[in-house]
Each structure stands twice: as structure tokens, then as C-alpha cells.
Design a protein around this motif. Sequence first.
Motif, PDB file in Angstrom:
ATOM      1  N   PRO A  73       0.870  -1.295   0.023  1.00 54.18           N
ATOM      2  CA  PRO A  73       0.038   0.010   0.127  1.00 54.18           C
ATOM      3  C   PRO A  73       0.681   1.318  -0.153  1.00 54.18           C
ATOM      4  CG  PRO A  73      -0.102  -1.126   2.084  1.00 54.18           C
ATOM      5  CD  PRO A  73       0.545  -2.082   1.286  1.00 54.18           C
ATOM      6  N   PHE A  74       1.981   1.241   0.430  1.00 52.53           N
ATOM      7  CA  PHE A  74       3.142   2.306   0.129  1.00 52.53           C
ATOM      8  C   PHE A  74       3.420   2.641  -1.013  1.00 52.53           C
ATOM      9  CE2 PHE A  74       3.446   1.522   4.860  1.00 52.53           C
ATOM     10  CZ  PHE A  74       3.660   2.806   5.401  1.00 52.53           C
ATOM     11  N   ASP A  75       3.104   1.814  -2.052  1.00 57.87           N
ATOM     12  CA  ASP A  75       3.394   2.290  -3.263  1.00 57.87           C
ATOM     13  C   ASP A  75       2.122   2.929  -4.028  1.00 57.87           C
ATOM     14  OD1 ASP A  75       5.974   1.151  -3.153  1.00 57.87           O
ATOM     15  OD2 ASP A  75       5.118  -0.968  -3.875  1.00 57.87           O
ATOM     16  N   VAL A  76       1.698   4.113  -3.227  1.00 58.48           N
ATOM     17  CA  VAL A  76       0.307   4.638  -3.646  1.00 58.48           C
ATOM     18  C   VAL A  76       0.219   5.168  -4.895  1.00 58.48           C
ATOM     19  CG1 VAL A  76       0.826   6.752  -2.281  1.00 58.48           C
ATOM     20  CG2 VAL A  76      -1.560   6.142  -2.779  1.00 58.48           C
ATOM     21  N   GLU A  77       1.452   5.792  -5.187  1.00 58.04           N
ATOM     22  CA  GLU A  77       1.561   6.686  -6.573  1.00 58.04           C
ATOM     23  C   GLU A  77       1.637   5.484  -7.643  1.00 58.04           C
ATOM     24  OE1 GLU A  77       2.136   9.627  -7.824  1.00 58.04           O
ATOM     25  OE2 GLU A  77       2.372  11.126  -6.085  1.00 58.04           O
ATOM     26  N   VAL A  78       2.417   4.407  -7.354  1.00 53.76           N
ATOM     27  CA  VAL A  78       2.471   3.461  -8.471  1.00 53.76           C
ATOM     28  C   VAL A  78       1.184   2.617  -9.020  1.00 53.76           C
ATOM     29  CG1 VAL A  78       3.770   1.388  -8.889  1.00 53.76           C
ATOM     30  CG2 VAL A  78       4.894   2.951  -7.829  1.00 53.76           C
ATOM     31  N   ILE A  79       0.626   2.329  -7.479  1.00 52.13           N
ATOM     32  CA  ILE A  79      -0.720   1.804  -7.903  1.00 52.13           C
ATOM     33  C   ILE A  79      -1.726   2.727  -8.546  1.00 52.13           C
ATOM     34  CG2 ILE A  79      -2.664   0.960  -6.704  1.00 52.13           C
ATOM     35  CD1 ILE A  79      -0.700  -0.073  -4.588  1.00 52.13           C
ATOM     36  N   TRP A  80      -1.649   3.999  -8.353  1.00 55.04           N
ATOM     37  CA  TRP A  80      -2.555   5.061  -8.875  1.00 55.04           C
ATOM     38  C   TRP A  80      -2.396   5.009 -10.431  1.00 55.04           C
ATOM     39  CZ3 TRP A  80      -3.643   8.557 -12.324  1.00 55.04           C
ATOM     40  CH2 TRP A  80      -4.835   9.257 -12.352  1.00 55.04           C
ATOM     41  N   GLU A  81      -1.023   4.975 -10.743  1.00 56.73           N
ATOM     42  CA  GLU A  81      -0.745   5.171 -12.252  1.00 56.73           C
ATOM     43  C   GLU A  81      -1.147   3.892 -12.733  1.00 56.73           C
ATOM     44  OE1 GLU A  81       0.329   7.505 -14.235  1.00 56.73           O
ATOM     45  OE2 GLU A  81       0.475   9.100 -12.675  1.00 56.73           O
ATOM     46  N   GLU A  82      -1.050   2.732 -12.439  1.00 57.63           N
ATOM     47  CA  GLU A  82      -1.180   1.458 -12.968  1.00 57.63           C
ATOM     48  C   GLU A  82      -2.804   1.401 -12.969  1.00 57.63           C
ATOM     49  OE1 GLU A  82       0.836  -1.791 -11.281  1.00 57.63           O
ATOM     50  OE2 GLU A  82       2.846  -1.019 -11.631  1.00 57.63           O
ATOM     51  N   LEU A  83      -3.298   1.703 -11.993  1.00 61.93           N
ATOM     52  CA  LEU A  83      -4.951   1.477 -12.288  1.00 61.93           C
ATOM     53  C   LEU A  83      -5.234   2.359 -13.190  1.00 61.93           C
ATOM     54  CD1 LEU A  83      -6.086   1.128  -8.504  1.00 61.93           C
ATOM     55  CD2 LEU A  83      -5.730  -0.405  -9.998  1.00 61.93           C
ATOM     56  N   TYR A  84      -4.927   3.684 -13.212  1.00 60.28           N
ATOM     57  CA  TYR A  84      -5.373   4.681 -14.317  1.00 60.28           C
ATOM     58  C   TYR A  84      -4.898   4.135 -15.699  1.00 60.28           C
ATOM     59  CZ  TYR A  84      -5.769   8.837 -17.257  1.00 60.28           C
ATOM     60  OH  TYR A  84      -6.139   9.704 -18.102  1.00 60.28           O
ATOM     61  N   ASN A  85      -4.000   3.684 -15.875  1.00 59.40           N
ATOM     62  CA  ASN A  85      -3.609   3.008 -17.433  1.00 59.40           C
ATOM     63  C   ASN A  85      -4.224   1.711 -17.769  1.00 59.40           C
ATOM     64  OD1 ASN A  85      -1.665   5.228 -18.116  1.00 59.40           O
ATOM     65  ND2 ASN A  85      -0.355   4.423 -16.587  1.00 59.40           N
ATOM     66  N   LYS A  86      -4.896   1.184 -16.775  1.00 60.68           N
ATOM     67  CA  LYS A  86      -5.616  -0.035 -16.750  1.00 60.68           C
ATOM     68  C   LYS A  86      -6.808   0.227 -17.360  1.00 60.68           C
ATOM     69  CE  LYS A  86      -6.930  -4.415 -14.285  1.00 60.68           C
ATOM     70  NZ  LYS A  86      -6.113  -5.299 -15.147  1.00 60.68           N
ATOM     71  N   VAL A  87      -7.503   1.438 -16.927  1.00 64.25           N
ATOM     72  CA  VAL A  87      -9.006   1.628 -17.193  1.00 64.25           C
ATOM     73  C   VAL A  87      -9.137   2.707 -18.632  1.00 64.25           C
ATOM     74  CG1 VAL A  87      -9.605   1.084 -14.981  1.00 64.25           C
ATOM     75  CG2 VAL A  87      -9.152   3.442 -15.444  1.00 64.25           C
ATOM     76  N   LYS A  88      -8.009   3.620 -18.708  1.00 64.69           N
ATOM     77  CA  LYS A  88      -8.196   4.769 -19.574  1.00 64.69           C
ATOM     78  C   LYS A  88      -8.531   4.397 -21.103  1.00 64.69           C
ATOM     79  CE  LYS A  88      -3.409   5.938 -20.888  1.00 64.69           C
ATOM     80  NZ  LYS A  88      -2.360   6.814 -20.799  1.00 64.69           N
ATOM     81  N   ASP A  89      -8.395   3.201 -21.272  1.00 66.52           N
ATOM     82  CA  ASP A  89      -8.829   2.724 -22.628  1.00 66.52           C
ATOM     83  C   ASP A  89     -10.322   2.571 -22.994  1.00 66.52           C
ATOM     84  OD1 ASP A  89      -6.298   2.432 -23.714  1.00 66.52           O
ATOM     85  OD2 ASP A  89      -6.295   0.260 -23.673  1.00 66.52           O
ATOM     86  N   TYR A  90     -10.944   2.534 -21.603  1.00 65.29           N
ATOM     87  CA  TYR A  90     -12.565   2.531 -21.462  1.00 65.29           C
ATOM     88  C   TYR A  90     -13.118   3.834 -21.022  1.00 65.29           C
ATOM     89  CZ  TYR A  90     -10.569  -2.074 -21.189  1.00 65.29           C
ATOM     90  OH  TYR A  90      -9.905  -3.477 -21.487  1.00 65.29           O
ATOM     91  N   GLY A  91     -12.172   4.787 -20.908  1.00 70.64           N
ATOM     92  CA  GLY A  91     -12.614   6.325 -20.446  1.00 70.64           C
ATOM     93  C   GLY A  91     -11.918   6.710 -19.442  1.00 70.64           C
ATOM     94  N   MET A  92     -11.347   8.067 -19.895  1.00 69.35           N
ATOM     95  CA  MET A  92     -10.399   8.785 -18.869  1.00 69.35           C
ATOM     96  C   MET A  92     -11.121   9.774 -17.786  1.00 69.35           C
ATOM     97  SD  MET A  92      -7.455   9.434 -21.849  1.00 69.35           S
ATOM     98  CE  MET A  92      -8.966  10.387 -22.965  1.00 69.35           C
ATOM     99  N   THR A  93     -12.406   9.542 -17.871  1.00 65.58           N
ATOM    100  CA  THR A  93     -12.903  10.224 -16.871  1.00 65.58           C
ATOM    101  C   THR A  93     -14.099   9.464 -16.275  1.00 65.58           C
ATOM    102  OG1 THR A  93     -14.466  11.567 -18.420  1.00 65.58           O
ATOM    103  CG2 THR A  93     -12.429  12.499 -18.174  1.00 65.58           C
ATOM    104  N   GLY A  94     -14.971  10.151 -15.315  1.00 63.12           N
ATOM    105  CA  GLY A  94     -16.131   9.592 -14.895  1.00 63.12           C
ATOM    106  C   GLY A  94     -15.882   8.284 -13.909  1.00 63.12           C
TER     107      GLY A  94
END
Length: 379
Positions: A73-94
Amino acid sequence: MKITDVITHQLLVNVDEPFTSSRGWYYKTKGALVVEIVTDEGIVGWGDCYGPAAVNRAIVETVLRAAVIGRDPFDVEVIWEELYNKVKDYGMTGMNISAISGIDIALWDIIGKACGKPVHKLIGGAFRTELQAYATGLYFRDMNRLVEDAVEEAQGYVEQGFGAIKMKIGLGSIHKDLERVAAVRDAIGPRVQLMVDANHCFTVPQAINIGRELEKLDVHWFEEPISPEDVDGYVEVSRRLDMAIAGGENEFTKFSFRHILEKRAMDIVQPDVCAAGGITECKKIATLAQAHSVQCVPHAWGTAIGLAATMHFLASLPNCPPCLVPVHPMLEYEQTFNPFRDELSTTRLTHTRGIVTVPTGPGLGIEIDREVLRKYRVA
């Protein structure tokens, strides 16, 4: 430390007295999605996702959960970036970003508990330990008593000690709106700040026309006057009116806010910690706002978890502009029926004469009442 599970709690409660804003949505039920993240060291973190709970639940459980389990959980920035890049193909907002927000808040809660420090200490420290809260209310309820109800409600907030109030407008008639705002201003007097929120119901010409009259009533800011898609329209409204134009609760991530700030489309940006990307992303949004000399005053609507996260975020924001007598960013303290805000935490986040103290306990500084969680949980 490793994450061993991500549990979603979908909450639902009936609302006995429906209310509406200019968008025409009557709220007959109120829902929320609470995210619980469990670690192998027994530390649990709590998060809150803004928006329709069932949709957030589906995204967390089917898309994000597997990518989080086993991570530090201390890798909070790394996790955020990986989750964002995982979903952004389906929508970068919302809703994708709302779901990430809940996970991000829970991670910061875990980090704070592991370190024995409140979240605001981990994101830069507290510029302020007390927050001026403004009461958000004055929705439309009884259409036969629109003015009377608004005046009575506003007077009640003044009696409680609130120094600022935000009310809804957008009745389909500028004359009706102005009559209602004028009555409230007369009832609360000149020393109480008054803001209005149109929930993006006006066209650009309508917003400018009513805005000129609202300025005569000493309205502090005009929130969401027009549709959030119309950034150029916001530029025009902002340039034509002297009062501050606020918005951004419908925006997500630093990328959306960059466009707004580069155009100076708003005087006040209002990211929601539970929607715009969590604490991690909202700190970046606030930095962008500061770089453009634009105030950041977050939107807040949700559970006690979201309220606590917003308070830590607000505590960490520098004064904009820095000066001898600074203008502190205010905490939105919505006044509608919300047991998820009022009952879910055993640590009460209540105001005293319009002032709320930032939690100082580890993490978010609140403890969740699991009995309340079970009471409102959707099976």
C-alpha cells in the motif's frame, strides 16, 4: 506489508423527504460505495467512491481489485498510475476515476495508520488545523413554499453559527431565482457569505444576465452556471462577471483540470477527492491551480470517510494568495439527510459554530462503526 483483500460495501437508505436541484432529479434514496482494503499486518484502510454505488462496485470488483491484491500500500503513486492506465482505454474520466478514488483514499488511510500519523502529515502538513465550514442546502422541496423554506433554512444555519451558506438556483425563471436569493440575503444579513449553485442549468447568456443581478446581492461565488463541457463558455462567463465563477466537481484527474486552468475558465476549481482521483490526484490538481493562481475549494458529498479525506486535503492546501490576512479554502458541509456521513464514523466530524477541527488520529483519523455498515449494506 501486502494487500490481501479489497471489499466493497454498497450502502442504501430511503429518503423520506425528496429534494431536487435544477437538474430535476428527486432523491428518493441515497447510496454510497465504501471500499475496505485489508492487509496482512491487520491494518485496514477505508475509501469512498463518488457516484452511483452499483457502478463503482462493479468497477472495483471486476477491474481494479485483482490489480491491487498483493501490492504494497505504500506504493500509492505506483498503484494509482497502474490503475489509471488499466482503465483509460475505456474512459479517462467518470466512474472509472471515482472507483480509483476510493481505493486511493483507503491506501492513504493504511499508510497513515502504519506510520501512526494523520494523512495531512504525510501529504505536506497542515496549513490550518481548523476549517471554516459552509452549509450546503436550500434545495427545492415544497414548490409552493420555495422562498419561505429557503429563508427558514438559511436562518437556521446562521443560528448554528455558519458564516457561509450555499443555496441552489435554477427554477426555470430568473425572476423566481432572484426573488429567492434576495429573500435569503435579506434574512441572513450582509456579514454571512452567500454562494449560489446552478448545477449547470443555464446557457451562457442566461448565466451572464442572472450573474449581473446576483452581483448586486453580494453573492460570493456562482457555482456551475453552465454545462461543464463548455469550457469556452466558462471563459466568457468568467470574463463578463466580476464575481468568482466556480466549478469542477464533474471533472476528473489533472488532465481535465489542466485544460480549465490553462484557459483560466474558472476562478475557483472544485475537485472532489472521492471522484477526481483520490488524495493522490487531487494534490496534483491543487498544485496546478496554485501555479495558475486559482483557488482550490473542493466539492464534498458522501460518507464520513469522504468528508474526513476532504478535511485532510484541505488542511494541506497553501493559502492562495499568501498574504497577511489569508483567504482560507472552506469545507463544504452539506446539510441533506445522510446517515452515512453522520453515523458511519464513531469519531464525529461535526462543526462548532461553523468550524470543524481536522482529525489528528492515524490515517483518516476516524473509526468505522461496522454495525452501521451492516445496517445500510445492500446484500
